[in-house]
Motif scaffolding. Sequence first.
Motif, mmCIF file in Angstrom:
data_model
loop_
_atom_site.group_PDB
_atom_site.id
_atom_site.type_symbol
_atom_site.label_atom_id
_atom_site.label_comp_id
_atom_site.label_asym_id
_atom_site.label_seq_id
_atom_site.Cartn_x
_atom_site.Cartn_y
_atom_site.Cartn_z
ATOM 1 N N MET A 77 0.807 -1.205 -0.104
ATOM 2 C CA MET A 77 -0.014 -0.176 -0.001
ATOM 3 C C MET A 77 0.841 1.324 0.052
ATOM 4 S SD MET A 77 -2.684 1.002 2.957
ATOM 5 C CE MET A 77 -1.283 2.082 4.128
ATOM 6 N N ILE A 80 -3.568 -5.406 -5.370
ATOM 7 C CA ILE A 80 -4.162 -4.565 -4.362
ATOM 8 C C ILE A 80 -5.076 -5.547 -3.722
ATOM 9 C CG2 ILE A 80 -5.479 -2.438 -3.675
ATOM 10 C CD1 ILE A 80 -3.722 -1.102 -5.909
ATOM 11 N N LEU A 136 -6.892 1.704 -0.170
ATOM 12 C CA LEU A 136 -6.367 0.469 -0.520
ATOM 13 C C LEU A 136 -7.589 -0.463 -0.866
ATOM 14 C CD1 LEU A 136 -3.628 -0.988 -0.762
ATOM 15 C CD2 LEU A 136 -4.476 -2.462 1.264
ATOM 16 N N TYR A 154 2.595 2.033 -3.202
ATOM 17 C CA TYR A 154 1.291 2.757 -4.427
ATOM 18 C C TYR A 154 1.282 4.264 -3.947
ATOM 19 C CZ TYR A 154 -0.116 -1.515 -6.634
ATOM 20 O OH TYR A 154 -0.057 -2.576 -7.537
#
Lengths: 290, 275
Positions: A123, B243, B24, A126
Amino acid sequence: MKSRIYRNPVGVSRFTGLLLILPFIIGAILFIIYPFVCSFIVGLKDGSGDLGFDNYKNIMSDSNYRQTAAVTFKYTAFLVPLKLAVSLLVALLLNCELKGIGIFRTAFYIPSILGSNLAVIIMWQYLFTSNGLVNQLLGVIGIAPVGWYGDPDKAIFIIVLLRLWEFGSTMVIFLAALRDIPNELYYAAKVDGCGSIKAFFHITLPQLKNIIFINLVLQTIAAMQEFNAPYMITGGGPLGSTRTIGMYIYDEMFRYGDEGTANAVSWLLFTLIGAVVILLYRFTEKLRRD
Amino acid sequence: MRKLLLYFTLAVIGIIMLYPLLWLFGASFKSNDEIFTTIWFMPKSIDTDVYKNAWETVTPYTMGHYFINTFMIIIPKTVFAVLSSVLVAYGFARFDFPLKKFFFALLMCGMLMPSIVTVMPMYRMWSSLGLLDTYIPLTLPSLFACEGMFVFILIQFLKKVPREFDEAARIDGCGTLKTLFLVLMPCIRPAVISIAVFTFLWTMNDFLSPLIMIQSVEKYPLSLALRLSVDSTGQGYEQRKIIAMAVIGLIPSVAVFALAQKKFISGITAGGLSG
């Protein structure tokens, strides 16, 4: 901590306690003393198997090592004070009897339980990409996108911010300590006409000094060993600007297969951490006593 | 007015803390384009197929396989850690024995010792025993009360239990171990739960030890499987699948924390490092 002296109950041998802690005695030999001694000896062996301090000499003159040491110190110096300040401030905010305060406490704690969980690391990766969420948000307030991964000066802050975001564990310790401060102290201060800022500096901080020190030591030890986040998020780059000593050890061992150097560096790191802790202890000695 | 300001500040911090996780989750439904152009976490459309795909992973095994691997490490580890730490803490808190101070100091030293120093010799030891690529190096050490902090928390809790409890149990004919498990254990339940939860969370988060000790993909725990998936997919790849895998990977930790939350936090605050 002082252990209270007392006698065992009647009919209990003085070896009962020893028997109970037997798992720890075995564990200490196998997992504390043995690795400690073993890594020292392996660290003394150079490529030809002779014993000596050659590995240490080579490491000291290796500019790569010096860079990782500098990165590790820089990272620790940025992270630890920030994290302590943020956790103490937030703990102060949470130390009140408001409705729903428990929800906030839990929410602030969640990131810290996720620690180095790979999912969180992914996470975070990103969030800081060139068109990731962080740069998009900066764009909203009119700041040009930052090349987090490309800039040797900024990349370390990706890691610093991740660990800062996980301030919850330190905060909980502060919160517990704040609860232990007797309320009478604050009443007395109020009667004496002491404002809340004054009360913070004259009551709260002195009462917390030992806990602040413990958190300082724990966080410093953890920060100086950082491995997971830089290894996964930046891979140590750009130009080694996020490569920590932990990563250096890992690479020497598992990429170059140089066991001697890897063990010598881990001993160096251990001594460095020990030295830093002793220095912190010395520097804060006066502050903690007064 | 002051109250309002406080709530506002707390809410802002709360958003900073939780929005990344929310983002997320939202991003797991977004196209690559949408992930990198929108700030708002809500996806334009929700297609649960991505989770079906993510479950299959980009490796030869499904997420289920890696979950089972992870639990094969976590379950023995948690049982071992609780049992051994309780025994050792009981010994320290309630009994007098030779060299007690020395062993207590050793316990403290173990707490301060950087794991990076011990990892290399441990690797050597397990490899010479031929136990690399098994779960033994990851689970067995927990049998020996290696986590000084756990013992420490338990000692703090045990000290708060009146010694009269032990004496009463003894008069009723309970032996040393019976006293511990029948009388004292129920009194220190929050601490025991904290330790179990900590072991669970730390094992979920652990990356370095499995990275070193486990080589075959078949035996990978979740963390290594996630890393493998990240490494084996490029920039142009459908990011939402990765993800979604990360989201699935977070669920156990968040769920365990949510379930045990109250007892867990009271365990660390009451025992932990305060006092």
